[in-house]
Design a protein around this motif. Structure first.
Motif, mmCIF file in Angstrom:
data_model
loop_
_atom_site.group_PDB
_atom_site.id
_atom_site.type_symbol
_atom_site.label_atom_id
_atom_site.label_comp_id
_atom_site.label_asym_id
_atom_site.label_seq_id
_atom_site.Cartn_x
_atom_site.Cartn_y
_atom_site.Cartn_z
ATOM 1 N N ASP A 140 -19.357 32.050 56.360
ATOM 2 C CA ASP A 140 -20.795 31.904 56.115
ATOM 3 C C ASP A 140 -21.247 32.668 54.868
ATOM 4 N N VAL A 141 -20.571 32.427 53.759
ATOM 5 C CA VAL A 141 -20.918 33.026 52.480
ATOM 6 C C VAL A 141 -21.040 31.919 51.443
ATOM 7 N N LYS A 142 -21.652 32.257 50.302
ATOM 8 C CA LYS A 142 -21.775 31.294 49.201
ATOM 9 C C LYS A 142 -20.703 31.611 48.168
ATOM 10 N N VAL A 143 -19.881 30.618 47.863
ATOM 11 C CA VAL A 143 -18.778 30.790 46.916
ATOM 12 C C VAL A 143 -19.240 30.354 45.532
ATOM 13 N N VAL A 144 -19.075 31.236 44.545
ATOM 14 C CA VAL A 144 -19.465 30.943 43.173
ATOM 15 C C VAL A 144 -18.312 30.300 42.412
ATOM 16 N N GLY A 145 -17.093 30.793 42.607
ATOM 17 C CA GLY A 145 -15.950 30.252 41.885
ATOM 18 C C GLY A 145 -14.639 30.596 42.563
ATOM 19 N N VAL A 146 -13.602 29.835 42.227
ATOM 20 C CA VAL A 146 -12.266 30.059 42.775
ATOM 21 C C VAL A 146 -11.260 30.006 41.625
ATOM 22 N N THR A 147 -10.387 30.997 41.573
ATOM 23 C CA THR A 147 -9.285 31.013 40.620
ATOM 24 C C THR A 147 -7.995 31.082 41.423
ATOM 25 N N THR A 148 -7.048 30.189 41.105
ATOM 26 C CA THR A 148 -5.788 30.174 41.843
ATOM 27 C C THR A 148 -4.634 30.503 40.916
ATOM 28 N N LEU A 149 -3.567 31.025 41.515
ATOM 29 C CA LEU A 149 -2.337 31.252 40.766
ATOM 30 C C LEU A 149 -1.160 31.152 41.716
ATOM 31 N N SER A 191 -4.534 44.462 49.201
ATOM 32 C CA SER A 191 -3.718 45.356 48.389
ATOM 33 C C SER A 191 -4.665 46.264 47.605
ATOM 34 N N GLU A 192 -4.086 47.161 46.846
ATOM 35 C CA GLU A 192 -4.908 48.061 46.051
ATOM 36 C C GLU A 192 -5.684 47.280 44.983
ATOM 37 N N LYS A 193 -5.007 46.332 44.356
ATOM 38 C CA LYS A 193 -5.660 45.531 43.328
ATOM 39 C C LYS A 193 -6.778 44.676 43.916
ATOM 40 N N SER A 194 -6.547 44.089 45.081
ATOM 41 C CA SER A 194 -7.579 43.236 45.678
ATOM 42 C C SER A 194 -8.790 44.052 46.126
ATOM 43 N N SER A 195 -8.582 45.287 46.560
ATOM 44 C CA SER A 195 -9.729 46.119 46.938
ATOM 45 C C SER A 195 -10.537 46.541 45.713
ATOM 46 N N VAL A 196 -9.875 46.763 44.596
ATOM 47 C CA VAL A 196 -10.584 47.081 43.353
ATOM 48 C C VAL A 196 -11.386 45.864 42.896
ATOM 49 N N ALA A 199 -15.839 43.037 41.040
ATOM 50 C CA ALA A 199 -16.263 41.682 40.686
ATOM 51 C C ALA A 199 -16.729 40.852 41.875
ATOM 52 N N ASN A 200 -16.857 41.474 43.050
ATOM 53 C CA ASN A 200 -17.271 40.771 44.269
ATOM 54 C C ASN A 200 -16.341 39.583 44.556
ATOM 55 N N GLN A 201 -15.033 39.847 44.465
ATOM 56 C CA GLN A 201 -14.024 38.824 44.735
ATOM 57 C C GLN A 201 -13.207 39.193 45.951
ATOM 58 N N VAL A 202 -12.732 38.162 46.652
ATOM 59 C CA VAL A 202 -11.861 38.332 47.802
ATOM 60 C C VAL A 202 -10.594 37.549 47.512
ATOM 61 N N VAL A 203 -9.440 38.091 47.921
ATOM 62 C CA VAL A 203 -8.154 37.461 47.626
ATOM 63 C C VAL A 203 -7.546 36.924 48.912
ATOM 64 N N VAL A 221 -11.402 34.412 45.187
ATOM 65 C CA VAL A 221 -12.654 33.732 45.500
ATOM 66 C C VAL A 221 -13.808 34.649 45.118
ATOM 67 N N THR A 222 -14.650 34.199 44.188
ATOM 68 C CA THR A 222 -15.814 34.962 43.758
ATOM 69 C C THR A 222 -16.991 34.588 44.640
ATOM 70 N N LEU A 223 -17.609 35.600 45.249
ATOM 71 C CA LEU A 223 -18.738 35.385 46.154
ATOM 72 C C LEU A 223 -20.053 35.594 45.421
ATOM 73 N N ALA A 224 -21.110 35.014 45.958
ATOM 74 C CA ALA A 224 -22.443 35.170 45.383
ATOM 75 C C ALA A 224 -22.915 36.611 45.542
ATOM 76 N N GLU A 225 -23.862 36.980 44.715
ATOM 77 C CA GLU A 225 -24.423 38.325 44.763
ATOM 78 C C GLU A 225 -25.036 38.583 46.139
ATOM 79 N N GLY A 226 -24.645 39.691 46.759
ATOM 80 C CA GLY A 226 -25.172 40.050 48.072
ATOM 81 C C GLY A 226 -24.294 39.609 49.224
ATOM 82 N N ASP A 227 -23.377 38.654 49.006
ATOM 83 C CA ASP A 227 -22.458 38.229 50.062
ATOM 84 C C ASP A 227 -21.222 39.123 50.048
ATOM 85 N N GLU A 228 -20.628 39.299 51.228
ATOM 86 C CA GLU A 228 -19.499 40.207 51.352
ATOM 87 C C GLU A 228 -18.642 39.801 52.539
#
Length: 100
Positions: A51-60, A16-21, A26-30, A84-91
């Motif tokens: 194959d990425v490093k996950v830093v944190g997960v927030t659920t709702l 969505s528009e919000k998830s792309s922002v 914040a290097n997050q994927v929804v 899902v917050t990804l590590a720096e450099g992961d995408e």
């Protein structure tokens, strides 16, 4: 985690528009995830599948909505969303080559 459970936990990416922002800022994927999935399962599923490093997960939980169709009352089903917050450099890019 078994391969079957990974595909049960991660239902689909939520684009969505919000998830792309969020992905740029914040290097997050929804993701849309299973209602019974917890944060540890979601992090493990994303890390192993992409194959990425996950830093944190927030659920709702997205609540269901009451809707009407031709005068008949109905309910859209609720679902669970995970940021899902990804590590720096992961995408993770879901729209790779979509504009071509």
């Amino acid at each position: 985690m078994k391969q079957e459970r990974i595909f049960q936990v991660l239902r689909s990416p939520h684009v969505s528009e919000k998830s792309s922002v969020q992905s740029e800022a914040a290097n997050q994927v929804v993701f849309e995830v299973a209602k019974d999935a917890n944060k540890h399962e979601i992090a493990e599923a994303v890390a192993s599948l992409f194959d990425v490093k996950v830093v944190g997960v927030t659920t709702l939980n997205v609540k269901s909505k009451q809707k009407r169709f031709r005068g008949q009352a109905g309910t859209r089903s609720g679902w669970k969303k995970a940021y899902v917050t990804l590590a720096e450099g992961d995408e993770i890019d879901f729209l790779d080559g979509a504009g071509q």
